[in-house]
Design an enzyme around this catalytic site. Structure first.
Site, PDB file in Angstrom:
ATOM      1  N   LYS A 115       0.788  -1.331   0.018  1.00 28.47           N
ATOM      2  CA  LYS A 115      -0.069   0.191  -0.106  1.00 28.47           C
ATOM      3  C   LYS A 115       0.883   1.060  -0.087  1.00 28.47           C
ATOM      4  CE  LYS A 115      -1.108   2.668   3.149  1.00 28.47           C
ATOM      5  NZ  LYS A 115      -1.625   3.209   4.663  1.00 28.47           N
ATOM      6  N   ASP A 150      -6.074   1.011   0.700  1.00 26.47           N
ATOM      7  CA  ASP A 150      -6.008   1.012   2.175  1.00 26.47           C
ATOM      8  C   ASP A 150      -7.434   0.948   2.714  1.00 26.47           C
ATOM      9  OD1 ASP A 150      -7.971   3.180   1.393  1.00 26.47           O
ATOM     10  OD2 ASP A 150      -6.734   4.676   2.594  1.00 26.47           O
TER      11      ASP A 150
END
Length: 213
Positions: free
Chosen positions: A117, A135
């Site tokens: 991420k 996320d």
């Protein structure tokens, strides 16, 4: 509703959607992203001005006293572990990349505190490379809008979004989903009665709000 149609609506809702972590360069963004784990961007933005003023380069952060780093960020969650991570990140940049932020996934994830991420955020925001950072907001929205399945892992969500969304819209999709998830389709109190996507939403509460079976 097709992915492009979803994005078109989100563009109308949030034309100014962008990264809300305050930063001046790739190093600062990488540090901010690591600090943002399990806390809000607002909380991170409160501590980073002091942190970056004292440690404006990877070298300065790498050579800092760990207690001093902790003091700068102690108001955010898990600050002791995060202090170690961002110092490790700085040291990694110096020893492995001559103090320069790498631009590839394989290189970025070798740095302490940087997972897929975070790497996708850095590639997208700092270098304009096509990437989708998943996320908690992106994952929730993707599953509610039936772009991914409920039990999909974060990596599976990322791969499905990359397949379903046009590559030239990946970077914008990330920010649009975050804004929608952060300010409208929240985890606990989504605004289902005003949502333009209630017809495709997989959340039963959303359909109940609109009287849809």
């Amino acid at each position: 509703m097709k992915p492009n149609e979803i994005l078109d609506i989100l563009e109308e809702m949030y034309p100014n959607a962008e990264c809300e972590l305050i930063h001046k360069n790739a190093f600062e963004l990488a540090v901010a992203v690591v600090l943002s784990a399990q806390t809000t961007d607002v909380s991170v933005n409160k501590v980073t001005p002091k942190l970056f003023k004292k440690y404006s380069t990877p070298k300065k952060l790498a050579e800092a006293n760990i207690e001093d780093i902790e003091e700068c960020i102690k108001t955010i969650g898990l600050y002791r572990n995060k202090a170690k991570s961002i110092q490790g990140l700085a040291k990694g940049l110096i020893t492995e990349f001559n103090g320069e932020m790498p631009q590839t996934m394989d290189e970025l994830i070798t740095l302490p505190g940087v997972g897929r991420k975070s790497a996708n955020v850095i590639m997208s925001v700092c270098f304009g490379l096509p990437a989708i950072a998943v996320d908690t907001h992106v994952e929730r929205i993707s599953k509610r809008l039936n772009l991914a399945k409920k039990n999909d892992t974060v990596l599976e969500v990322e791969k499905k979004l990359m397949k379903k969304i046009d590559k030239d819209r990946w970077n914008r999709a990330h920010h649009l989903f975050i804004f929608f998830g952060r300010y409208f389709c929240t985890a606990r109190n989504p605004q289902c009665d005003q949502c333009p996507f209630v017809q495709i939403c997989t959340d039963k509460k959303a359909k109940a709000a609109k009287g849809i079976e």
